[in-house]
Design a protein around this motif. Sequence first.
Motif, PDB file in Angstrom:
ATOM      1  N   GLN A 114       0.844  -1.186   0.000  1.00  0.00           N
ATOM      2  CA  GLN A 114       0.000   0.000   0.000  1.00  0.00           C
ATOM      3  C   GLN A 114       0.880   1.236   0.000  1.00  0.00           C
ATOM      4  OE1 GLN A 114      -2.939   0.109   3.127  1.00  0.00           O
ATOM      5  NE2 GLN A 114      -4.218   1.526   1.960  1.00  0.00           N
ATOM      6  N   ALA A 115       0.754   2.006  -1.060  1.00  0.00           N
ATOM      7  CA  ALA A 115       1.471   3.268  -1.182  1.00  0.00           C
ATOM      8  C   ALA A 115       0.602   4.375  -0.601  1.00  0.00           C
ATOM      9  CB  ALA A 115       1.799   3.538  -2.637  1.00  0.00           C
ATOM     10  N   PRO A 116       1.205   5.498  -0.193  1.00  0.00           N
ATOM     11  CA  PRO A 116       0.423   6.591   0.377  1.00  0.00           C
ATOM     12  C   PRO A 116      -0.679   7.052  -0.566  1.00  0.00           C
ATOM     13  CG  PRO A 116       2.752   6.958   0.731  1.00  0.00           C
ATOM     14  CD  PRO A 116       2.647   5.767  -0.174  1.00  0.00           C
ATOM     15  N   GLY A 117      -1.888   7.137  -0.048  1.00  0.00           N
ATOM     16  CA  GLY A 117      -3.005   7.616  -0.834  1.00  0.00           C
ATOM     17  C   GLY A 117      -3.597   6.617  -1.801  1.00  0.00           C
ATOM     18  N   LYS A 118      -3.101   5.385  -1.757  1.00  0.00           N
ATOM     19  CA  LYS A 118      -3.604   4.373  -2.685  1.00  0.00           C
ATOM     20  C   LYS A 118      -4.188   3.192  -1.924  1.00  0.00           C
ATOM     21  CE  LYS A 118      -0.503   5.426  -6.544  1.00  0.00           C
ATOM     22  NZ  LYS A 118       0.452   4.870  -7.536  1.00  0.00           N
ATOM     23  N   ASP A 119      -4.968   2.395  -2.632  1.00  0.00           N
ATOM     24  CA  ASP A 119      -5.535   1.187  -2.039  1.00  0.00           C
ATOM     25  C   ASP A 119      -4.454   0.112  -1.900  1.00  0.00           C
ATOM     26  OD1 ASP A 119      -8.629   1.489  -3.921  1.00  0.00           O
ATOM     27  OD2 ASP A 119      -8.056   2.325  -1.963  1.00  0.00           O
ATOM     28  N   ARG A 120      -4.694  -0.802  -0.985  1.00  0.00           N
ATOM     29  CA  ARG A 120      -3.792  -1.939  -0.841  1.00  0.00           C
ATOM     30  C   ARG A 120      -3.926  -2.819  -2.083  1.00  0.00           C
ATOM     31  NH1 ARG A 120      -3.322  -4.687   4.991  1.00  0.00           N
ATOM     32  NH2 ARG A 120      -3.150  -2.433   5.374  1.00  0.00           N
ATOM     33  N   GLU A 121      -2.801  -3.230  -2.646  1.00  0.00           N
ATOM     34  CA  GLU A 121      -2.842  -3.998  -3.873  1.00  0.00           C
ATOM     35  C   GLU A 121      -2.053  -5.305  -3.734  1.00  0.00           C
ATOM     36  OE1 GLU A 121      -1.032  -1.918  -7.132  1.00  0.00           O
ATOM     37  OE2 GLU A 121       0.967  -1.941  -6.234  1.00  0.00           O
ATOM     38  N   PHE A 122      -2.509  -6.289  -4.479  1.00  0.00           N
ATOM     39  CA  PHE A 122      -1.881  -7.603  -4.502  1.00  0.00           C
ATOM     40  C   PHE A 122      -0.519  -7.512  -5.183  1.00  0.00           C
ATOM     41  CE2 PHE A 122      -1.565 -12.128  -4.855  1.00  0.00           C
ATOM     42  CZ  PHE A 122      -1.036 -12.384  -6.107  1.00  0.00           C
ATOM     43  N   VAL A 123       0.464  -8.219  -4.603  1.00  0.00           N
ATOM     44  CA  VAL A 123       1.795  -8.275  -5.193  1.00  0.00           C
ATOM     45  C   VAL A 123       2.109  -9.692  -5.686  1.00  0.00           C
ATOM     46  CG1 VAL A 123       4.269  -8.015  -4.747  1.00  0.00           C
ATOM     47  CG2 VAL A 123       2.636  -6.388  -3.752  1.00  0.00           C
ATOM     48  N   ALA A 124       1.996 -10.673  -4.769  1.00  0.00           N
ATOM     49  CA  ALA A 124       2.327 -12.051  -5.126  1.00  0.00           C
ATOM     50  C   ALA A 124       1.741 -12.991  -4.090  1.00  0.00           C
ATOM     51  CB  ALA A 124       3.835 -12.244  -5.214  1.00  0.00           C
TER      52      ALA A 124
END
Length: 120
Positions: free
Chosen positions: A37-47
């Motif tokens: 999760q980057a600042p201001g962004k939604d949590r996203e799948f990586v692996a």
Amino acid sequence: QVQLVESGGGLVQAGDSLTLSCAASGRTFNAMAWFRQAPGKDREFVASIGWGDRRTYYAESVKGRFTISRDNAKNTMFLQMDSLKPEDTAVYYCAADNVLYADPSLWDYWGQGTQVTVSS
């Protein structure tokens, strides 16, 4: 008590490598994954990786640069991150459950997160 503890984050330059670890305790899981999760962004799948079949999945943005693996004996999952880019900067979280979900809201167990910062 189930715990997931991440480690290995830090500040690196673009092109460098980092390896994240996620140590699980309390039980084993059929599926484990990394999200970020980057600042201001939604949590996203990586692996993600299956515990039994070791099947792996990667987000397109990290495919070919990141490698997920696990050590069953130590109940630990790893994320080898190579050729890091500034856009990889985020808090990285490990997640665990009995089923592999793409939607982060469906995972039951989470670590506290570890910061990865990539400077240009």
